[in-house]
Structure formats: structure tokens, C-alpha cells
Design a protein around this motif. Structure first.
Motif, PDB file in Angstrom:
ATOM      1  N   LEU A 134       0.875  -1.129   0.004  1.00 25.11           N
ATOM      2  CA  LEU A 134      -0.155  -0.087   0.047  1.00 25.11           C
ATOM      3  C   LEU A 134       0.806   1.360  -0.043  1.00 25.11           C
ATOM      4  CD1 LEU A 134      -2.931   1.159   0.268  1.00 25.11           C
ATOM      5  CD2 LEU A 134      -2.796   0.983   2.670  1.00 25.11           C
ATOM      6  N   LEU A 135       0.906   2.010  -1.266  1.00 30.97           N
ATOM      7  CA  LEU A 135       2.013   2.937  -1.310  1.00 30.97           C
ATOM      8  C   LEU A 135       1.614   4.278  -0.610  1.00 30.97           C
ATOM      9  CD1 LEU A 135       2.673   2.714  -5.081  1.00 30.97           C
ATOM     10  CD2 LEU A 135       4.011   1.978  -3.080  1.00 30.97           C
ATOM     11  N   SER A 136       0.342   4.447  -0.191  1.00 31.86           N
ATOM     12  CA  SER A 136       0.143   5.880   0.485  1.00 31.86           C
ATOM     13  C   SER A 136      -1.428   5.829   0.962  1.00 31.86           C
ATOM     14  CB  SER A 136       0.164   7.039  -0.464  1.00 31.86           C
ATOM     15  OG  SER A 136      -0.833   6.887  -1.581  1.00 31.86           O
ATOM     16  N   GLY A 137      -1.564   6.656   1.931  1.00 30.47           N
ATOM     17  CA  GLY A 137      -3.004   6.731   2.541  1.00 30.47           C
ATOM     18  C   GLY A 137      -3.775   8.007   1.904  1.00 30.47           C
ATOM     19  N   GLU A 138      -4.153   8.657   2.639  1.00 26.04           N
ATOM     20  CA  GLU A 138      -5.339   9.672   2.188  1.00 26.04           C
ATOM     21  C   GLU A 138      -4.374  10.816   1.449  1.00 26.04           C
ATOM     22  OE1 GLU A 138      -8.134  13.260   3.891  1.00 26.04           O
ATOM     23  OE2 GLU A 138      -7.904  11.268   5.069  1.00 26.04           O
ATOM     24  N   ALA A 139      -5.016  11.170   0.359  1.00 23.76           N
ATOM     25  CA  ALA A 139      -4.237  11.871  -0.671  1.00 23.76           C
ATOM     26  C   ALA A 139      -4.105  13.370  -0.004  1.00 23.76           C
ATOM     27  CB  ALA A 139      -4.823  12.085  -1.860  1.00 23.76           C
ATOM     28  N   GLY A 140      -3.037  14.010  -0.167  1.00 24.66           N
ATOM     29  CA  GLY A 140      -2.794  15.532   0.297  1.00 24.66           C
ATOM     30  C   GLY A 140      -2.171  15.737   1.521  1.00 24.66           C
ATOM     31  N   ALA A 141      -1.036  15.247   2.076  1.00 24.48           N
ATOM     32  CA  ALA A 141      -0.462  15.545   3.195  1.00 24.48           C
ATOM     33  C   ALA A 141      -0.347  17.168   3.608  1.00 24.48           C
ATOM     34  CB  ALA A 141       0.831  15.026   3.135  1.00 24.48           C
ATOM     35  N   LEU A 142      -0.838  17.366   4.775  1.00 24.71           N
ATOM     36  CA  LEU A 142      -0.964  18.867   5.153  1.00 24.71           C
ATOM     37  C   LEU A 142       0.766  19.488   5.106  1.00 24.71           C
ATOM     38  CD1 LEU A 142      -3.270  18.794   8.197  1.00 24.71           C
ATOM     39  CD2 LEU A 142      -3.851  18.897   5.822  1.00 24.71           C
ATOM     40  N   GLY A 143       0.662  20.831   4.525  1.00 25.31           N
ATOM     41  CA  GLY A 143       1.812  21.547   4.507  1.00 25.31           C
ATOM     42  C   GLY A 143       1.985  22.136   6.080  1.00 25.31           C
ATOM     43  N   GLN A 146      -0.891  24.668   6.873  1.00 22.53           N
ATOM     44  CA  GLN A 146      -2.375  23.732   7.171  1.00 22.53           C
ATOM     45  C   GLN A 146      -2.040  23.109   8.559  1.00 22.53           C
ATOM     46  OE1 GLN A 146      -2.065  21.632   3.565  1.00 22.53           O
ATOM     47  NE2 GLN A 146      -4.143  22.100   3.229  1.00 22.53           N
ATOM     48  N   LEU A 147      -0.926  22.653   9.099  1.00 20.34           N
ATOM     49  CA  LEU A 147      -0.797  22.027  10.436  1.00 20.34           C
ATOM     50  C   LEU A 147      -0.650  23.200  11.407  1.00 20.34           C
ATOM     51  CD1 LEU A 147      -0.380  19.493  11.821  1.00 20.34           C
ATOM     52  CD2 LEU A 147       2.061  19.647  11.261  1.00 20.34           C
ATOM     53  N   GLN A 148      -0.376  24.245  11.089  1.00 21.12           N
ATOM     54  CA  GLN A 148      -0.453  25.687  12.089  1.00 21.12           C
ATOM     55  C   GLN A 148      -1.898  25.753  12.358  1.00 21.12           C
ATOM     56  OE1 GLN A 148       2.165  28.007  10.039  1.00 21.12           O
ATOM     57  NE2 GLN A 148       3.577  28.416  11.883  1.00 21.12           N
ATOM     58  N   THR A 149      -2.501  25.917  11.201  1.00 24.83           N
ATOM     59  CA  THR A 149      -3.906  26.018  11.221  1.00 24.83           C
ATOM     60  C   THR A 149      -4.738  24.969  12.313  1.00 24.83           C
ATOM     61  OG1 THR A 149      -3.909  26.967   9.087  1.00 24.83           O
ATOM     62  CG2 THR A 149      -6.393  26.385  10.140  1.00 24.83           C
ATOM     63  N   LEU A 150      -4.519  23.698  12.026  1.00 27.12           N
ATOM     64  CA  LEU A 150      -4.890  22.369  12.584  1.00 27.12           C
ATOM     65  C   LEU A 150      -4.802  22.788  14.108  1.00 27.12           C
ATOM     66  CD1 LEU A 150      -6.300  19.886  13.039  1.00 27.12           C
ATOM     67  CD2 LEU A 150      -4.094  18.841  12.207  1.00 27.12           C
ATOM     68  N   GLN A 151      -3.436  23.006  14.375  1.00 33.95           N
ATOM     69  CA  GLN A 151      -2.844  23.152  15.954  1.00 33.95           C
ATOM     70  C   GLN A 151      -3.408  24.214  16.691  1.00 33.95           C
ATOM     71  OE1 GLN A 151       1.406  23.724  14.688  1.00 33.95           O
ATOM     72  NE2 GLN A 151       1.944  21.639  15.664  1.00 33.95           N
ATOM     73  N   GLN A 152      -3.732  25.550  15.695  1.00 33.44           N
ATOM     74  CA  GLN A 152      -4.250  26.619  16.377  1.00 33.44           C
ATOM     75  C   GLN A 152      -5.876  26.198  16.578  1.00 33.44           C
ATOM     76  OE1 GLN A 152      -2.874  29.440  17.506  1.00 33.44           O
ATOM     77  NE2 GLN A 152      -4.732  30.273  18.186  1.00 33.44           N
ATOM     78  N   ALA A 153      -6.616  25.683  15.754  1.00 36.96           N
ATOM     79  CA  ALA A 153      -7.897  25.311  15.903  1.00 36.96           C
ATOM     80  C   ALA A 153      -8.034  24.112  16.992  1.00 36.96           C
ATOM     81  CB  ALA A 153      -8.428  24.694  14.701  1.00 36.96           C
ATOM     82  N   LEU A 154      -7.196  23.235  17.269  1.00 35.08           N
ATOM     83  CA  LEU A 154      -7.248  22.406  18.378  1.00 35.08           C
ATOM     84  C   LEU A 154      -7.256  23.094  19.644  1.00 35.08           C
ATOM     85  CD1 LEU A 154      -5.240  19.446  16.764  1.00 35.08           C
ATOM     86  CD2 LEU A 154      -7.788  19.077  17.505  1.00 35.08           C
ATOM     87  N   ASN A 155      -6.145  23.957  19.628  1.00 39.18           N
ATOM     88  CA  ASN A 155      -5.895  24.877  20.920  1.00 39.18           C
ATOM     89  C   ASN A 155      -7.150  25.617  21.474  1.00 39.18           C
ATOM     90  OD1 ASN A 155      -3.383  23.970  21.619  1.00 39.18           O
ATOM     91  ND2 ASN A 155      -2.278  25.415  20.274  1.00 39.18           N
ATOM     92  N   GLU A 156      -7.825  26.040  20.455  1.00 37.83           N
ATOM     93  CA  GLU A 156      -8.942  27.097  20.836  1.00 37.83           C
ATOM     94  C   GLU A 156     -10.082  26.333  20.973  1.00 37.83           C
ATOM     95  OE1 GLU A 156      -9.416  29.616  17.383  1.00 37.83           O
ATOM     96  OE2 GLU A 156      -7.346  30.841  18.063  1.00 37.83           O
ATOM     97  N   LEU A 157     -10.152  24.852  20.759  1.00 37.71           N
ATOM     98  CA  LEU A 157     -11.355  24.027  20.918  1.00 37.71           C
ATOM     99  C   LEU A 157     -10.923  23.361  22.389  1.00 37.71           C
ATOM    100  CD1 LEU A 157     -11.693  22.541  17.550  1.00 37.71           C
ATOM    101  CD2 LEU A 157     -13.508  23.927  18.758  1.00 37.71           C
ATOM    102  N   GLY A 158      -9.743  23.528  22.812  1.00 39.07           N
ATOM    103  CA  GLY A 158      -9.464  23.007  24.262  1.00 39.07           C
ATOM    104  C   GLY A 158      -8.621  21.699  24.134  1.00 39.07           C
ATOM    105  N   PHE A 159      -7.930  21.320  23.160  1.00 38.63           N
ATOM    106  CA  PHE A 159      -7.165  20.247  22.833  1.00 38.63           C
ATOM    107  C   PHE A 159      -5.715  20.921  22.824  1.00 38.63           C
ATOM    108  CE2 PHE A 159     -11.149  19.054  21.210  1.00 38.63           C
ATOM    109  CZ  PHE A 159     -11.459  17.898  21.699  1.00 38.63           C
TER     110      PHE A 159
END
Length: 229
Positions: A134-143, A146-159
């Protein structure tokens, strides 16, 4: 370092035998177990609890077999002493690997899981082994952004994802796992694009409801927040 070509001097840059012998000697001194694998690509069963897939969760091979984990070719798991783990470098939809004690030896050289996986797979294919099933998983790894956006959103949601620095460390992975658990998603700790989309949707709903946990705005009364004249 060792003199692998017998010319009485060690030259790791120009002598391939010196470099190979020295590398092998390092691995041996680090605890390499001759005849045992580094990794095996495996296929967990459809009802597998993805929370078990973690470099820190070590189980005997027989216990993984009892849970339905098999090599991708359907053969039995090898009879290897010690404990092994399942790692998912591209999340639950990507390739899965069982890693053994020799994997830890490679990681003493470089503390990156992806580096150790790449080294193990390259060595396997140089020796004539198969490529990945199996060569890859879900297409489009985060840059990074995008990962900064994810981290900020998680923090603001309490994670607690830690600083929004765009780096995928243990703290961010733990926050993703906590979010996935709460929202009944496959718990693999991987920042897939679908995870970002889900978090952004939840974040938007929380923003509309006024329930986000926002960091206070810096003020000049806080010396750490002021660096001007």
C-alpha cells in the motif's frame, strides 16, 4: 569506525568498505539482533482498534496475531522475541508496519520514525525484497501552514496541541488523538486533510456559539509581549 578494506587507515568518505563496516559495527554495538527483522508491512483487521497503533504500545508478536494482525502477504507473523509495535506513518488509511527491537536500534542513529521506516524499506528492497503493498494513505498531506491552522484550531477547541509551529510532535499527535476519540473518528493521531476539515467545521460551530478558548491579546503591560522601543 573500522578499517573495512584492510589498507590500515579509516576513510569513511572515500572507502565504501570502511563506511559499511563502520555502520554495521555501530548497529551491533547499539544492540542489533542478527537474523531478526526491522519492520514488516502488515494488514490489521477491519475491526482493529487504531488506538493500539503507537510506537509506545509494545506487545508480544503472539498478542498482535491474536488481534488479527497479519503480514500483507497473509503469511504468519515471525516468531520474534521481545515486543513489537504497530506504526502508521500516513494514518489508518495508509501502510501499517510492525516494528521490532532492531527498529529501535536504527532510531538510535536518527530519532525519526519516518527515517527508520525508510531505511528499513530501502535495505529490504536492496536485498531483493518487495516494495510496499500500500503506497500511500489519504491524498494530500498537510503543509506547514495547514498544520499550524490545525494546531491553532485544536488549541482553541480545548485540545492542547502546543505551540502552533507547523511541526508534528507528540503533543500535537496526542491532541489529534483526543479530538478523534471525542468525535468517534479512527484514532490514529495523523493530521490527514479530512481531520483538518473536520476540526475546521467544529471550530466554526464553536466560534458561532462563542465557546472557543482564545488566547488573550498581548498588552504593553506584559514585558514578554512587547519588544518595541
Amino acid at each position: 569506525a573500522l578499517d573495512g578494506d584492510g589498507d590500515t587507515r579509516i576513510d569513511l568518505w572515500q572507502s565504501i568498505p570502511d563506511a559499511m563496516h563502520s555502520g554495521a559495527n555501530y548497529l551491533k554495538r547499539a544492540g542489533w539482533r542478527a537474523g531478526e527483522p526491522v519492520t514488516i508491512e502488515v494488514r490489521p483487521p477491519q475491526d482493529f482498534d487504531w488506538r493500539r497503533a503507537s510506537i509506545a504500545n509494545r506487545l508480544p508478536v503472539a498478542q498482535w496475531a491474536a488481534l488479527g494482525v497479519k503480514p500483507v502477504d497473509g503469511s504468519p507473523l515471525p516468531a520474534v522475541a521481545g515486543r513489537s509495535a504497530i506504526v502508521l506513518p500516513q494514518g489508518w488509511q495508509g501502510p501499517a508496519f510492525m516494528v521490532f527491537d532492531n527498529f529501535d536500534v536504527v532510531m538510535r542513529w536518527n530519532r525519526s520514525v519516518n527515517y527508520a521506516l525508510a531505511v528499513a524499506q530501502l535495505a529490504k528492497q536492496i536485498a531483493g525484497g518487495d516494495g510496499l503493498a500500500l503506497l500511500s494513505g489519504e491524498a494530500g498531506a498537510l503543509g506547514t501552514a495547514q498544520l499550524q491552522t490545525l494546531q491553532q484550531a485544536l488549541n482553541e477547541l480545548g485540545f492542547d496541541a502546543g505551540e502552533a509551529d507547523g511541526l508534528l510532535g507528540p503533543r500535537t499527535q496526542a491532541a489529534i488523538r483526543q479530538y478523534q476519540t471525542l468525535h468517534r473518528l479512527p484514532v490514529d493521531g495523523y493530521p490527514a486533510p479530512s481531520v483538518l476539515a473536520h476540526v475546521e467545521q467544529t471550530h466554526a460551530a464553536a466560534a458561532a456559539a462563542g465557546t472557543l478558548i482564545l488566547a488573550p491579546e498581548p498588552t504593553f503591560a506584559d514585558p514578554a509581549a512587547y519588544s518595541g522601543e
